[in-house]
Each structure stands twice: as C-alpha cells, then as structure tokens.
Design an enzyme around this catalytic site. Sequence first.
Site, PDB file in Angstrom:
ATOM      1  N   THR A 327     -21.040  17.293  -2.597  1.00  0.00           N
ATOM      2  CA  THR A 327     -21.566  17.081  -2.011  1.00  0.00           C
ATOM      3  C   THR A 327     -20.577  17.650  -0.821  1.00  0.00           C
ATOM      4  OG1 THR A 327     -22.762  15.809   0.104  1.00  0.00           O
ATOM      5  CG2 THR A 327     -21.089  14.857  -1.185  1.00  0.00           C
ATOM      6  N   HIS A 379     -14.475   1.687  -8.841  1.00  0.00           N
ATOM      7  CA  HIS A 379     -13.429   1.116 -10.011  1.00  0.00           C
ATOM      8  C   HIS A 379     -13.390   0.596 -10.634  1.00  0.00           C
ATOM      9  CE1 HIS A 379      -9.144   0.989  -9.201  1.00  0.00           C
ATOM     10  NE2 HIS A 379      -8.860   0.305  -8.346  1.00  0.00           N
TER      11      HIS A 379
END
Length: 418
Positions: A327, A379
């Site tokens: 993006t 994560h």
Amino acid sequence: MIEIKIPSPGESITEVEISNWLVEDGDYVEKDQEIAEIESDKATLPLMAPESGTIEVIASAGETIKVGTVACKIDPSAEPKEPKQESKPDKDKENKEQKAEEKAEPKPDKPKEVSTESTEYKNVKVSPVAQKMMQEENINIDDVINGLKRIGKKEVEQTLSQPSDSKGITQKKEGTRDAERKKISQLRKKLSQRLVSVKNETAMLTTFNEVDMTEIIALRKKYQKQFIEKHEIKLGFMSFFTKAVTIALKIFPSVNSQIDDEEIVYPDYADIGIAVQTPKGLMVPVVRNAETMSLAELELKIKELADKGRAGRISIDDLSGGTFTITNGGVFGSLLSTPILNPPQSGILGMHNIQERPVAINGKVEIRPMMYIALSYDHRTIDGKDSVGFLIKLKELLESPYKLILGANNADKMLLGL
C-alpha cells in the site's frame, strides 16, 4: 418482455445493492449496454442489457436485493425513439429577422446608461471619473476587473492599506449546522468488518526502516523517455518495490505465509495485492506470479488493475487470493503509518512520501531523498528476525537497483564462483 435477473458476483454472495441506474425507466437501450451498477461486499460490477428495447425498471437504486431477483425488464419489440429535430428554415428565418431589427434600430447619439455596479465585487470602490468613463463606454466593474492582466506591487499595497472590514479574507462568515447522511455501502460494511477482525484476531506488529531513493530516482530520470517510447507507459516506483518484494519473499518465505486452520501455508509464488483507492472505497487487486514479471510488465498490469478498480469494473477474480500486499500512502503525502493486514495474509508493506533529509554518508552529512517503509506482520507466523531481515533486504535491493536482476544471488560471489 425479457427479465433481467441479478447475476451472482461470486461464491458465497447471496445479495447485492443496486448502487446506480445508468438509464431511466422507459428509455430505449442497446444490446450489451451497461444499464446499472450492482455492488456486493467485494466489488462493483455492471449490469448489461441482453437485448435492445425499452427498459422497465423494477428495483430502485440503493435497494438491497437477493441474487436471482428480477431487477428490470426489456421489451425487445419496441422501436428506438427518434430524437426531435428542430426546423432549420424557421431558425434561419428568426436569425434574419433579428439581424433586420438590429439594422433598423437607430444608433443613440448619447451613450446608453448602464449599471456600473457588480454583484460579485461588492467591496470595490469606484472614483467619480472612473464611473463616468465606464458609463460612456457601457461597461461595468466586472468588465474592468476581468480585463486586468497583471497584479503588481502597487495593487497589493493599495489592498493592504484599506480597512480590514473591506478585505474579503477577514470578513466574518456565518456558520452552518447542516450535516449530510449517506447510507453505508455493502463494500464499506465488509471492509469495516475485515479491519476490525484483523485487530481482534491477529498478533499484528509493525517494524520500520528507511530507503535512500537516490539511485532509483536517477535511473528513472535517465531512462524515462526511452522506457515510455518502448513500453508506452511511465516507469514508476511501484514496479521497483513490487519486484524487490518478490525477491525478498523468496529469502524470507514466512513473510509470504498464511494460517489455514491448524497449518501454515508457504506459497512458492508471489501474488502481490496492490491497494488502490477508488470512489467506492479501498480495493486490493492482485498481480499474479509477480515474481516472473519484468518492471515494464508490472507497470502495465498494475495500471490495468488500478484503472478497472477506479472505473468500478474490477472482477471478483481480480480481487481474490493474494499472498502479500503493498500500500502506498505516499501518494497522499503520508510520512509514516502502520498499515493494517489484509487477511488471511501475514504481511503488508507500507510505502510513504519521499522527502529530502540530512543523512550520514561515509562520515559526511548529505541531503538525500529518503522514504520510510513499514512492514506490518502477524507475529503468530513471522518472527521478529524475519520481519526485520525482510525490510533490510528490501532496503538493499532498492538502494542498489541492479541487484533486482541478480535476485537473491551476490554479484561478488557469482564473479568468484563461490
């Protein structure tokens, strides 16, 4: 009468919204003409006329209806309506009569008095001499101001010397308490749900780095003209970043991974989603097998998908899948941000605005065009070591663009046969 039913935009989609009718009830439409726009929670698609004829609109704009419902009908036996043509002889006759009247009207001996006042420039003061000249020449304040060619020091000083209440910028404006309400579209609803679910269902973190864009900017400046002549498209920054990302994903495959129930999937390809801001909201069309494309091929494909997205003609296939997303908030002037993951992907790269900043180069301070880059990652699948290593590799590739050709290989080791 031919019934036109709402088609299925994709699997698992049961209802859509008719966002806009492109024709009116009773209009004559041609075969394959776009007659309406239907919006699902994934994309906006056109509704086409299967045959020519007069249309009868059944479902209204803004209405949410189920897939398979009749939206309108077409009468194929109807004849096209012929546009009304004005009689040319009558018009010519009127013009001749008007010219004859103008010739017959005697010219006044004295100048005709006209109003010198202006509705647009109410605060302009006119001296008596100027007002007399304007009346003699049949012009008003608007004509004089529109005829000015240049504003100089004298005019600015005159404005500054006037009382503050005569300046438009200091005039007090009346406030308003109006508010506009718009219905939330299906696409916006789905986007909102996905963004909230990402925050609630992933262990999202963001790590940052910065890239010296000197070499890429110099390369674009040097070869831009030749690139346009050969490929008929401008060389932008997105192709460099997309190419670099595909190489870095090969080295750090966990950044390209996805969680699928009790398993982690590691694709051996790079389907890169490119976030595009459209009037309907944010869309992320996918460039498939981006790792096999050249810079020119990437530029052409990205432009094709972005144009389809902005025109509201992007398909479900164009939006489905994707292993990683890029993006670019820099096009809107963003200096730094933390992009949100595009599920089920585990990573998203945020590009930002390029700004000249002082940096230390070989013990000296130099001004360089710098860009902050951000990697948001899940994560649960990506360790901190891989996320930081991914950005460092990306930085290395972008600051030395020739390494985009070598990929994960080292030029020195290749030369020495190591």
